[in-house]
Design a protein around this motif. Structure first.
Motif, PDB file in Angstrom:
ATOM      1  N   PRO A  21       0.782  -1.284   0.039  1.00  0.00           N
ATOM      2  CA  PRO A  21       0.119  -0.041  -0.024  1.00  0.00           C
ATOM      3  C   PRO A  21       0.845   1.120  -0.086  1.00  0.00           C
ATOM      4  N   TYR A  22       1.910   1.122   0.540  1.00  0.00           N
ATOM      5  CA  TYR A  22       2.888   2.430   0.754  1.00  0.00           C
ATOM      6  C   TYR A  22       3.145   2.759  -0.901  1.00  0.00           C
ATOM      7  N   ARG A  23       3.700   1.867  -1.493  1.00  0.00           N
ATOM      8  CA  ARG A  23       4.158   2.083  -2.802  1.00  0.00           C
ATOM      9  C   ARG A  23       2.993   2.687  -3.852  1.00  0.00           C
ATOM     10  N   GLU A  24       1.810   1.751  -3.637  1.00  0.00           N
ATOM     11  CA  GLU A  24       0.535   2.338  -4.336  1.00  0.00           C
ATOM     12  C   GLU A  24       0.052   3.622  -4.090  1.00  0.00           C
ATOM     13  N   VAL A  25       0.257   4.201  -3.106  1.00  0.00           N
ATOM     14  CA  VAL A  25      -0.315   5.593  -3.016  1.00  0.00           C
ATOM     15  C   VAL A  25       0.370   6.514  -3.812  1.00  0.00           C
ATOM     16  N   PHE A  26       1.748   6.287  -4.083  1.00  0.00           N
ATOM     17  CA  PHE A  26       2.604   7.016  -4.746  1.00  0.00           C
ATOM     18  C   PHE A  26       2.226   6.919  -6.246  1.00  0.00           C
ATOM     19  N   THR A  27       1.958   5.860  -6.753  1.00  0.00           N
ATOM     20  CA  THR A  27       1.455   5.447  -8.131  1.00  0.00           C
ATOM     21  C   THR A  27       0.370   5.953  -8.405  1.00  0.00           C
ATOM     22  N   ASP A  28      -0.700   5.833  -7.279  1.00  0.00           N
ATOM     23  CA  ASP A  28      -2.080   6.276  -7.614  1.00  0.00           C
ATOM     24  C   ASP A  28      -1.896   8.023  -7.726  1.00  0.00           C
ATOM     25  N   ALA A  29      -1.278   8.612  -6.923  1.00  0.00           N
ATOM     26  CA  ALA A  29      -1.024  10.116  -6.946  1.00  0.00           C
ATOM     27  C   ALA A  29      -0.563  10.605  -8.325  1.00  0.00           C
ATOM     28  N   MET A  30       0.553  10.022  -8.656  1.00  0.00           N
ATOM     29  CA  MET A  30       1.180  10.411 -10.074  1.00  0.00           C
ATOM     30  C   MET A  30      -0.013  10.058 -10.997  1.00  0.00           C
ATOM     31  N   HIS A  31      -0.467   9.042 -10.968  1.00  0.00           N
ATOM     32  CA  HIS A  31      -1.692   8.832 -12.090  1.00  0.00           C
ATOM     33  C   HIS A  31      -2.633  10.057 -12.096  1.00  0.00           C
ATOM     34  N   GLU A  32      -3.210  10.281 -10.825  1.00  0.00           N
ATOM     35  CA  GLU A  32      -4.198  11.254 -10.772  1.00  0.00           C
ATOM     36  C   GLU A  32      -3.685  12.670 -11.291  1.00  0.00           C
ATOM     37  N   VAL A  33      -2.488  13.175 -11.033  1.00  0.00           N
ATOM     38  CA  VAL A  33      -2.066  14.553 -11.358  1.00  0.00           C
ATOM     39  C   VAL A  33      -1.922  14.496 -13.036  1.00  0.00           C
ATOM     40  N   THR A  34      -1.959  13.440 -13.567  1.00  0.00           N
ATOM     41  CA  THR A  34      -1.737  13.395 -15.268  1.00  0.00           C
ATOM     42  C   THR A  34      -2.980  13.010 -15.959  1.00  0.00           C
ATOM     43  N   ASP A  35      -4.047  12.633 -14.985  1.00  0.00           N
ATOM     44  CA  ASP A  35      -5.329  12.393 -15.596  1.00  0.00           C
ATOM     45  C   ASP A  35      -6.031  13.608 -16.191  1.00  0.00           C
ATOM     46  N   ALA A  83       9.424   9.572  -2.906  1.00  0.00           N
ATOM     47  CA  ALA A  83       9.350   8.407  -3.537  1.00  0.00           C
ATOM     48  C   ALA A  83      10.784   8.282  -4.144  1.00  0.00           C
ATOM     49  N   CYS A  84      11.527   9.046  -4.477  1.00  0.00           N
ATOM     50  CA  CYS A  84      13.133   9.043  -5.166  1.00  0.00           C
ATOM     51  C   CYS A  84      14.071   8.699  -3.685  1.00  0.00           C
ATOM     52  N   ARG A  85      13.784   8.988  -2.766  1.00  0.00           N
ATOM     53  CA  ARG A  85      14.657   8.663  -1.573  1.00  0.00           C
ATOM     54  C   ARG A  85      14.452   7.124  -1.364  1.00  0.00           C
ATOM     55  N   HIS A  86      13.244   6.545  -1.393  1.00  0.00           N
ATOM     56  CA  HIS A  86      12.872   5.330  -0.934  1.00  0.00           C
ATOM     57  C   HIS A  86      12.874   4.414  -2.071  1.00  0.00           C
ATOM     58  N   GLY A  87      13.169   4.778  -3.303  1.00  0.00           N
ATOM     59  CA  GLY A  87      13.429   3.694  -4.520  1.00  0.00           C
ATOM     60  C   GLY A  87      12.200   3.258  -4.937  1.00  0.00           C
ATOM     61  N   ILE A  88      11.168   4.124  -5.069  1.00  0.00           N
ATOM     62  CA  ILE A  88       9.762   3.985  -5.789  1.00  0.00           C
ATOM     63  C   ILE A  88       9.731   4.678  -7.135  1.00  0.00           C
ATOM     64  N   PRO A  89       9.859   3.829  -8.117  1.00  0.00           N
ATOM     65  CA  PRO A  89       9.553   4.475  -9.508  1.00  0.00           C
ATOM     66  C   PRO A  89       8.235   5.093  -9.755  1.00  0.00           C
ATOM     67  N   VAL A  90       8.412   6.566 -10.321  1.00  0.00           N
ATOM     68  CA  VAL A  90       7.069   6.992 -10.309  1.00  0.00           C
ATOM     69  C   VAL A  90       7.193   7.864 -11.850  1.00  0.00           C
ATOM     70  N   ASP A  91       6.061   7.863 -12.403  1.00  0.00           N
ATOM     71  CA  ASP A  91       6.094   8.316 -14.066  1.00  0.00           C
ATOM     72  C   ASP A  91       5.602   9.628 -13.710  1.00  0.00           C
ATOM     73  N   LEU A  92       6.490  10.732 -13.878  1.00  0.00           N
ATOM     74  CA  LEU A  92       6.411  12.164 -13.977  1.00  0.00           C
ATOM     75  C   LEU A  92       6.749  12.773 -15.330  1.00  0.00           C
ATOM     76  N   PRO A  93       6.024  12.735 -16.326  1.00  0.00           N
ATOM     77  CA  PRO A  93       6.135  12.968 -17.735  1.00  0.00           C
ATOM     78  C   PRO A  93       6.261  14.347 -17.979  1.00  0.00           C
ATOM     79  N   LEU A  94       7.579  15.021 -17.410  1.00  0.00           N
ATOM     80  CA  LEU A  94       7.620  16.589 -17.676  1.00  0.00           C
ATOM     81  C   LEU A  94       8.856  16.631 -18.672  1.00  0.00           C
ATOM     82  N   PRO A  95       8.532  17.801 -19.475  1.00  0.00           N
ATOM     83  CA  PRO A  95       9.673  18.096 -20.577  1.00  0.00           C
ATOM     84  C   PRO A  95      11.155  18.282 -20.143  1.00  0.00           C
ATOM     85  N   LEU A  96      11.959  17.807 -21.017  1.00  0.00           N
ATOM     86  CA  LEU A  96      13.312  17.604 -20.441  1.00  0.00           C
ATOM     87  C   LEU A  96      14.053  19.090 -20.527  1.00  0.00           C
ATOM     88  N   GLY A  97      13.661  19.966 -21.554  1.00  0.00           N
ATOM     89  CA  GLY A  97      14.335  21.163 -21.806  1.00  0.00           C
ATOM     90  C   GLY A  97      13.685  22.386 -20.582  1.00  0.00           C
TER      91      GLY A  97
END
Length: 308
Positions: A172-186, A276-290
């Protein structure tokens, strides 16, 4: 790279002389210039004295450092800044310093499926996390406690999923990070952001060009109008106010409750991604590179290429 691996922990990435307020750096001795009222941008490099330092030369040579060297240094920084957590009397129990966060994902899923924007912002997973952690210090989120029987997962808090009947053994700890990242890009049916935290990029909205899956940070309505309609800016800000805006961060804009909510949500999104980065949880944050990532690392940006 072998020498850099041993030398990086002893060298500041931004030395005191480079950050001196007297010399025009980003921060002074004890108080940052942003807090004092000056804004840092690319133009500041020509307007203020940039004191040479080992740190600046080291950042300019970062491209010749191996990725393994950089990762090793980053891991050492995160380990050194981790908040210590005392052990519990029972090795299978979490210590009391690790707080419990209650999240109702069932209510969040119903809210995200509705057409009411206010309901989405109130009952989404990321909004629930933000309310539960309101008032938490940065040291609380920098905890990296590993409990016995949790698969070696580092954590800063414990998650209680309301109505799901599961125990938090790191799943569940990892799931809330995944759900939060999915919601901000919904996106809603009209193509707009459901929560108003991240907006689809121009290519994403038009469906043309590269990076059609990317997002950018949402802007308050007044700032969005100034960017989309620059001809109307003269009716919003005078020439003197524009000069102050380019040089100082202490100028106050007319802000409403919606603007403050957007700023708080984006700030909390950064805290969540950092945890999430400190705890080794990969999250999808599609922001522009430049526009985003290169600015964070202070790399050179070809603005003309980005505008194309």
């Amino acid at each position: 790279n072998r020498r850099a691996r041993f030398g990086l922990p002893w060298l500041p990435l931004r030395s005191a002389q480079e950050s001196s307020a007297i010399l025009g750096g980003l921060s002074g001795y004890g108080t940052s210039l942003e807090r004092a009222g000056r804004t840092w941008d690319v133009k500041s490099q020509s307007l203020w004295v940039q004191a040479p330092s080992i740190s600046s030369r080291l950042r300019n040579c970062r491209e010749i450092l191996f990725t393994s060297t950089k990762r090793s240094f980053l891991d050492s920084v995160m380990d050194a800044t981790t908040t210590p957590t005392p052990l519990s009397h029972d090795e299978y129990e979490l210590p009391r310093e690790v707080r419990t966060v209650r999240v109702n994902r069932l209510k969040a899923h119903r809210a995200m499926a509705s057409d009411d924007t206010g309901t989405k912002k109130k009952h989404s997973v990321i909004s629930q996390l933000q309310r539960e952690m309101r008032g938490w210090s940065g040291a609380t989120l920098r905890r990296g406690f590993v409990a016995k029987g949790h698969g070696g997962q580092k954590r800063a808090f414990k998650v209680k999923l309301v109505g799901e009947g599961v125990n938090d053994y790191s799943g569940p700890y990892r799931e809330v990070f995944t759900d939060a990242m999915h919601e901000v890009t919904d996106l809603d049916p009209s193509g707009n952001s459901s929560l108003g935290v991240l907006e689809p990029s121009a290519n994403n909205q038009a469906g043309v060009g590269e990076g059609r899956d990317l997002f950018v940070f949402a802007l308050p309505p007044n700032e969005s109008m100034m960017i989309n309609h620059p001809e109307k800016e003269q009716y919003v800000l005078s020439s003197e106010e524009r000069d102050l805006l380019n040089s100082f961060s202490s100028i106050t804009h007319k802000k409403d409750e919606n603007s403050r909510e957007i700023e708080e949500a984006i700030s909390y999104l950064g805290k969540l991604v950092g945890t999430a980065c400190r705890h080794g949880i990969p999250v999808d944050l599609p922001l522009p590179l430049g526009v985003v990532w290169k600015r964070l690392t202070e790399e050179s940006i070809d603005v003309a290429y980005i505008l194309k």
